[in-house]
Design a protein around this motif. Structure first.
Motif, short mmCIF file in Angstrom:
data_model
loop_
_atom_site.label_atom_id
_atom_site.label_comp_id
_atom_site.label_asym_id
_atom_site.label_seq_id
_atom_site.Cartn_x
_atom_site.Cartn_y
_atom_site.Cartn_z
N ALA A 1 0.83 -1.20 0.00
CA ALA A 1 0.00 0.00 0.00
C ALA A 1 0.86 1.26 0.00
O ALA A 1 0.57 2.23 -0.70
CB ALA A 1 -0.93 0.00 1.21
N LEU A 2 1.94 1.24 0.76
CA LEU A 2 2.83 2.40 0.80
C LEU A 2 3.51 2.63 -0.55
O LEU A 2 3.64 3.78 -1.00
CB LEU A 2 3.89 2.20 1.89
CG LEU A 2 3.37 2.27 3.34
CD1 LEU A 2 4.49 1.93 4.32
CD2 LEU A 2 2.81 3.66 3.64
N ILE A 3 3.92 1.56 -1.21
CA ILE A 3 4.55 1.68 -2.53
C ILE A 3 3.58 2.29 -3.54
O ILE A 3 3.93 3.18 -4.33
CB ILE A 3 5.06 0.30 -3.02
CG1 ILE A 3 6.22 -0.17 -2.13
CG2 ILE A 3 5.49 0.37 -4.48
CD1 ILE A 3 6.65 -1.58 -2.40
N ILE A 4 2.33 1.80 -3.52
CA ILE A 4 1.32 2.32 -4.44
C ILE A 4 1.06 3.80 -4.17
O ILE A 4 0.96 4.62 -5.10
CB ILE A 4 0.01 1.51 -4.31
CG1 ILE A 4 0.23 0.09 -4.85
CG2 ILE A 4 -1.13 2.19 -5.06
CD1 ILE A 4 -0.91 -0.85 -4.51
N ALA A 5 0.95 4.16 -2.89
CA ALA A 5 0.66 5.55 -2.53
C ALA A 5 1.79 6.49 -2.99
O ALA A 5 1.53 7.56 -3.55
CB ALA A 5 0.47 5.67 -1.02
N ILE A 6 3.02 6.06 -2.77
CA ILE A 6 4.16 6.90 -3.19
C ILE A 6 4.18 7.07 -4.71
O ILE A 6 4.41 8.16 -5.23
CB ILE A 6 5.48 6.27 -2.69
CG1 ILE A 6 5.55 6.37 -1.16
CG2 ILE A 6 6.69 6.99 -3.30
CD1 ILE A 6 6.70 5.60 -0.55
N SER A 7 3.93 5.97 -5.43
CA SER A 7 3.91 6.05 -6.90
C SER A 7 2.82 7.00 -7.39
O SER A 7 3.02 7.77 -8.34
CB SER A 7 3.70 4.65 -7.49
OG SER A 7 4.75 3.78 -7.11
#
Length: 294
Positions: free
Chosen positions: A96-102
């Motif tokens: 979820a954090l990776i998706i949010a940052i992207s």
């Protein structure tokens, strides 16, 4: 108390269905991402890839937790469900954090990102939504019947996966119809937020179980109410519970008339245990018999 044979088969069927569905969804969404380059599709793909890893681990946990108690694990192996659920929450959190940052990086980039092949992507995502919905229905049925925490947690993953899938469909349609490319990143951020909330909920439940948290208050009160009105029981004390996986371990002291025979006392305790197990099928009940002092 281990799962019954029918419950074990249902749990296994849910685990196998989860792994198979996740593998199919990963393949479909990977193709859709290659065609569209949509970040919302990437978010849904990442969620499905995480689900595939989690489902494989969950299947292993289901198989291990179904093993009966042995000399080294006198209370069974059901805590494997909680360990698997805790690991699931950590993986969901990271993705979820990776998706949010992207999504944030794409939003702050100058110029709108142009999506491609939206129609093909919509078709694939609709198929994915239908497959996911069928799996959620079956997992819900199994979780209600058996109380398996891994199946329940896995179902939450796929409910969370269904929402990003629907969001990706909406983003692709809006991009094709109105040219709103930035809506793709916004949908991805919403999907990441939903994944974070799901991870917190699953992780907290697993952590509480691993820390031997007591059973829910309604369950404890139900056991107390049965004991309080059971014929021959003059009183009770030290009602203690803890959870592990889908199981609830119950330790209870009942007070009996000291003038009755050992056989009569045993029959009262055995009948009470049967009544508690009927009310709480996944319970493991130990009843200690004390002399009532008046």
């Amino acid at each position: 108390m281990a799962y019954s044979a029918p419950d074990s088969k249902m749990n296994l069927s849910a685990g196998l269905a989860s792994v198979g569905t996740a593998a199919l969804l990963v393949a479909l969404k990977a193709w859709a991402l290659w065609q569209t380059e949509a970040l919302s599709v990437a978010a849904s793909l990442a969620d499905s890839a995480v689900d595939l890893i989690i489902s494989a681990g969950g299947l292993a946990a289901i198989l291990y937790a179904a093993k009966p108690a042995d000399d080294d694990h006198a209370f069974g192996h059901s805590s494997a469900e909680d360990l698997a659920a805790l690991g699931q929450s950590v993986v969901i959190l990271a993705s979820a954090l990776i998706i949010a940052i992207s999504a944030i990086m794409r939003l702050i980039e100058p110029g709108a990102h142009v999506l491609r092949a939206q129609s093909a992507g919509i078709v694939v995502m609709v198929i994915s939504a239908c497959v996911t919905g069928a799996l959620i229905w079956w997992q819900g049925r199994v979780a209600r019947a058996t109380g398996n925490k891994v199946v329940a947690a896995d179902r939450l993953h796929y409910v969370g996966d269904l929402l990003p899938t629907l969001g990706a469909i909406a983003a692709l349609w809006l991009s094709r119809t109105f040219g709103w490319g930035q809506i793709d990143s916004i949908v991805a951020l919403i999907a990441a937020a939903l994944m974070l909330m799901g991870a917190a909920r699953i992780g907290l439940g697993a952590w509480n179980a691993l820390m031997d948290r007591a059973a829910p208050d309604p369950v404890i009160e139900q056991i107390a109410e049965i004991t309080r009105h059971w014929p021959g029981v003059r009183g009770f004390h030290d009602l203690k519970t803890r959870t592990a996986g889908a199981q609830i371990f119950v330790n209870l002291h009942i007070e009996l008339d000291g003038d009755q025979t050992l056989e009569e006392a045993h029959e009262i305790g055995a009948a009470l245990k049967r009544a508690i197990l009927e009310a709480v099928p996944q319970a493991d009940v130990i009843i200690h018999k004390d002399v009532w002092r008046g």
